[in-house]
Design a protein around this motif. Structure first.
Motif, mmCIF file in Angstrom:
data_model
loop_
_atom_site.group_PDB
_atom_site.id
_atom_site.type_symbol
_atom_site.label_atom_id
_atom_site.label_comp_id
_atom_site.label_asym_id
_atom_site.label_seq_id
_atom_site.Cartn_x
_atom_site.Cartn_y
_atom_site.Cartn_z
ATOM 1 N N ASN A 1 19.641 18.685 -29.355
ATOM 2 C CA ASN A 1 20.041 20.008 -28.882
ATOM 3 C C ASN A 1 18.870 20.611 -28.116
ATOM 4 O O ASN A 1 17.855 21.004 -28.699
ATOM 5 N N THR A 2 18.983 20.680 -26.805
ATOM 6 C CA THR A 2 17.868 21.104 -25.952
ATOM 7 C C THR A 2 18.092 22.469 -25.320
ATOM 8 O O THR A 2 17.364 22.850 -24.408
ATOM 9 N N THR A 3 19.092 23.225 -25.807
ATOM 10 C CA THR A 3 19.426 24.495 -25.155
ATOM 11 C C THR A 3 18.301 25.511 -25.262
ATOM 12 O O THR A 3 18.188 26.394 -24.405
ATOM 13 N N SER A 4 17.459 25.416 -26.292
ATOM 14 C CA SER A 4 16.411 26.423 -26.471
ATOM 15 C C SER A 4 15.222 26.207 -25.530
ATOM 16 O O SER A 4 14.483 27.155 -25.261
ATOM 17 N N ASN A 5 15.027 24.983 -25.033
ATOM 18 C CA ASN A 5 13.878 24.723 -24.165
ATOM 19 C C ASN A 5 14.190 23.517 -23.273
ATOM 20 O O ASN A 5 13.776 22.402 -23.539
ATOM 21 N N ARG A 6 14.921 23.775 -22.202
ATOM 22 C CA ARG A 6 15.353 22.681 -21.324
ATOM 23 C C ARG A 6 14.183 22.081 -20.543
ATOM 24 O O ARG A 6 14.171 20.881 -20.276
ATOM 25 N N MET A 7 13.204 22.891 -20.187
ATOM 26 C CA MET A 7 12.063 22.367 -19.435
ATOM 27 C C MET A 7 11.255 21.394 -20.289
ATOM 28 O O MET A 7 10.837 20.333 -19.814
ATOM 29 N N LYS A 8 11.045 21.752 -21.546
ATOM 30 C CA LYS A 8 10.328 20.857 -22.446
ATOM 31 C C LYS A 8 11.098 19.563 -22.637
ATOM 32 O O LYS A 8 10.514 18.470 -22.675
ATOM 33 N N ALA A 9 12.422 19.661 -22.747
ATOM 34 C CA ALA A 9 13.252 18.465 -22.893
ATOM 35 C C ALA A 9 13.178 17.598 -21.642
ATOM 36 O O ALA A 9 13.157 16.363 -21.727
ATOM 37 N N PHE A 10 13.125 18.226 -20.472
ATOM 38 C CA PHE A 10 13.025 17.477 -19.216
ATOM 39 C C PHE A 10 11.706 16.699 -19.172
ATOM 40 O O PHE A 10 11.671 15.528 -18.767
ATOM 41 N N ARG A 11 10.609 17.357 -19.588
ATOM 42 C CA ARG A 11 9.313 16.673 -19.584
ATOM 43 C C ARG A 11 9.315 15.501 -20.571
ATOM 44 O O ARG A 11 8.747 14.442 -20.296
ATOM 45 N N LYS A 12 9.968 15.680 -21.735
ATOM 46 C CA LYS A 12 10.033 14.610 -22.727
ATOM 47 C C LYS A 12 10.845 13.428 -22.178
ATOM 48 O O LYS A 12 10.473 12.262 -22.384
ATOM 49 N N THR A 13 11.927 13.727 -21.482
ATOM 50 C CA THR A 13 12.752 12.666 -20.900
ATOM 51 C C THR A 13 12.000 11.923 -19.801
ATOM 52 O O THR A 13 12.056 10.684 -19.712
ATOM 53 N N THR A 14 11.278 12.672 -18.973
ATOM 54 C CA THR A 14 10.484 12.052 -17.908
ATOM 55 C C THR A 14 9.427 11.126 -18.492
ATOM 56 O O THR A 14 9.211 10.001 -18.006
ATOM 57 N N TRP A 15 8.759 11.593 -19.544
ATOM 58 C CA TRP A 15 7.740 10.774 -20.207
ATOM 59 C C TRP A 15 8.350 9.495 -20.783
ATOM 60 O O TRP A 15 7.787 8.409 -20.644
ATOM 61 N N ALA A 16 9.528 9.610 -21.393
ATOM 62 C CA ALA A 16 10.192 8.434 -21.965
ATOM 63 C C ALA A 16 10.533 7.423 -20.877
ATOM 64 O O ALA A 16 10.359 6.213 -21.064
ATOM 65 N N ARG A 17 11.013 7.903 -19.725
ATOM 66 C CA ARG A 17 11.338 6.986 -18.628
ATOM 67 C C ARG A 17 10.080 6.282 -18.114
ATOM 68 O O ARG A 17 10.106 5.095 -17.785
ATOM 69 N N GLN A 18 8.975 7.009 -18.062
ATOM 70 C CA GLN A 18 7.722 6.397 -17.612
ATOM 71 C C GLN A 18 7.248 5.327 -18.593
ATOM 72 O O GLN A 18 6.718 4.288 -18.183
ATOM 73 N N ILE A 19 7.455 5.561 -19.872
ATOM 74 C CA ILE A 19 7.085 4.558 -20.874
ATOM 75 C C ILE A 19 7.907 3.294 -20.692
ATOM 76 O O ILE A 19 7.377 2.173 -20.705
#
Length: 386
Positions: A74-92
């Protein structure tokens, strides 16, 4: 990542200042956030900023910032933080530096708030898959926790590849697929509020040593799936059916430490006679049973329980600690009174090496040569630990 560093230089303009030993910096960092404790959001921001100061600070800060990773469904409270986490996961996943190296700092991985109506889960599955692929690259993970999350086969497959994984926890989860027949490396499993009709075969591992749960039916499926060598068992929910608990115990004769609670009516069950520690166990060192905090157990039922625990031929020399943490009718120290009365004639002959017997409001303990009774008048049943 290559962190070649020495003691940070200090300057005021063009003037060199005396160097501060690295040990002092480390002591300051420890005051900001003691190691071994999860960082707060503020601590993460502080340490992330400090990581930019110099190579030494970066080498110290990055492992702390990334030692504990949380993937939120559930990322509704902080979508920007969720976006950064997703970007980091893709880079990994695509082996991009520095994300690939930073992933090796992760020691704990948490999946939180992934529960959703069935028709909405399909929108979460791609992100779950991405995070599983990223977690597979975090080869130093020692703990994985699921909290209010669905659990799929891809989670099990990923965790099976984590050879450093030591602790696995499930809190209010739903197992939406029959787990694969894989064996994890975990030594500790905690399973709470997560009933399932599936046999959790990956948990039934030869390395499992500690199991804490409130799902007795799920445990019975686990311990009958494979022959296990669990040493420590804690049941956090009061037992409603003694027969089911005895079936679990019969599968685990090598238990060394047991803690569970029961309802007053269970103490009166005819199955209580099957709770013979000498017949059930071979290595038991500590046995703790908790009763209801309000309703006392009938004196007859307490006496019957003590007799059942000590029943059977021979002795159980491994037992050192016996805790009967429930009230008995007849007064606050009634349980301890029964223990005191039965100590020489029943308890010690069954458990010759027992050194400590605890009950509400008191304890019987073995000193240098003699047993001593200590009453805790005015204390609550759970207020004294030794």
């Amino acid at each position: 990542m290559d962190f070649s560093w020495s003691t940070p230089l200090r300057r005021n303009g063009q003037t060199d200042l005396p160097l501060i030993p690295n040990e002092i910096y480390l002591a300051i960092f420890e005051c900001i956030a003691p190691s071994g404790q999860p960082l707060s959001e503020q601590d993460i921001e502080t340490f992330s900023a400090l990581a930019l100061v110099c190579r030494f600070f970066c080498a110290v800060m990055l492992p702390r910032v990334f030692e504990r990773v949380v993937f939120f469904g559930n990322t509704t409270s902080n979508r920007m933080k969720a976006f950064r986490k997703t970007t980091w996961a893709r880079q990994i996943v695509v082996n991009t530096e520095p994300a690939k190296s930073v992933a090796l700092y992760v020691k704990e991985c948490h999946f939180k708030d992934w529960c959703a109506p069935k028709e909405m889960q399909q929108f979460l599955f791609p992100f779950s898959t991405l995070y599983c692929r990223a977690m597979a690259c975090m080869t130093n993970i020692r703990k994985v926790e699921f909290c209010r999350s669905f659990v799929k086969n891809e989670h099990w497959e990923t965790m099976a590849a984590l050879k450093q994984l030591d602790c696995l926890q499930f809190w209010y989860c739903s197992f939406i697929e029959d787990p694969p027949d894989r064996e994890l490396s975990v030594r500790t499993v905690k399973l709470f509020g997560s009933p399932t009709s599936f046999i959790l075969r990956p948990i039934a591992t030869s390395t499992l040593r500690t199991l804490e749960t409130d799902e007795l039916a799920a445990v019975l499926k686990i311990v009958t799936a494979r022959q296990l060598v669990i040493e420590n068992f804690v049941l956090h929910r009061e037992v409603f059916e003694m027969k089911l608990l005895l079936q679990v115990f019969e599968q685990l004769p090598g238990l060394e430490s047991i803690t569970f609670g029961f309802r007053a009516q269970v103490a009166a069950s005819r199955f209580i006679s099957g709770l013979s520690l000498k017949k059930l166990f071979t290595r038991l060192r500590s046995f703790t049973v908790k009763g209801p905090s309000v309703d006392p157990i009938l004196r007859h039922d307490t006496e019957k329980l003590v007799s059942a625990l000590c029943d059977g031929p021979g002795t159980l020399p491994s037992l050192e600690r016996l805790e009967l943490l429930f009230l008995t009718t007849g007064g606050p120290t009634a349980t301890l009174d029964i223990v005191s009365d039965r100590l020489e004639g029943t308890i010690i002959p069954a458990f010759p090496n027992v050194k400590y017997v605890r009950a509400p409001y008191g304890v019987m303990s073995l000193g240098c040569a003699d047993w001593k009774r200590s009453d805790w008048s005015g204390a609550s049943p759970e207020s004294r630990d030794s």
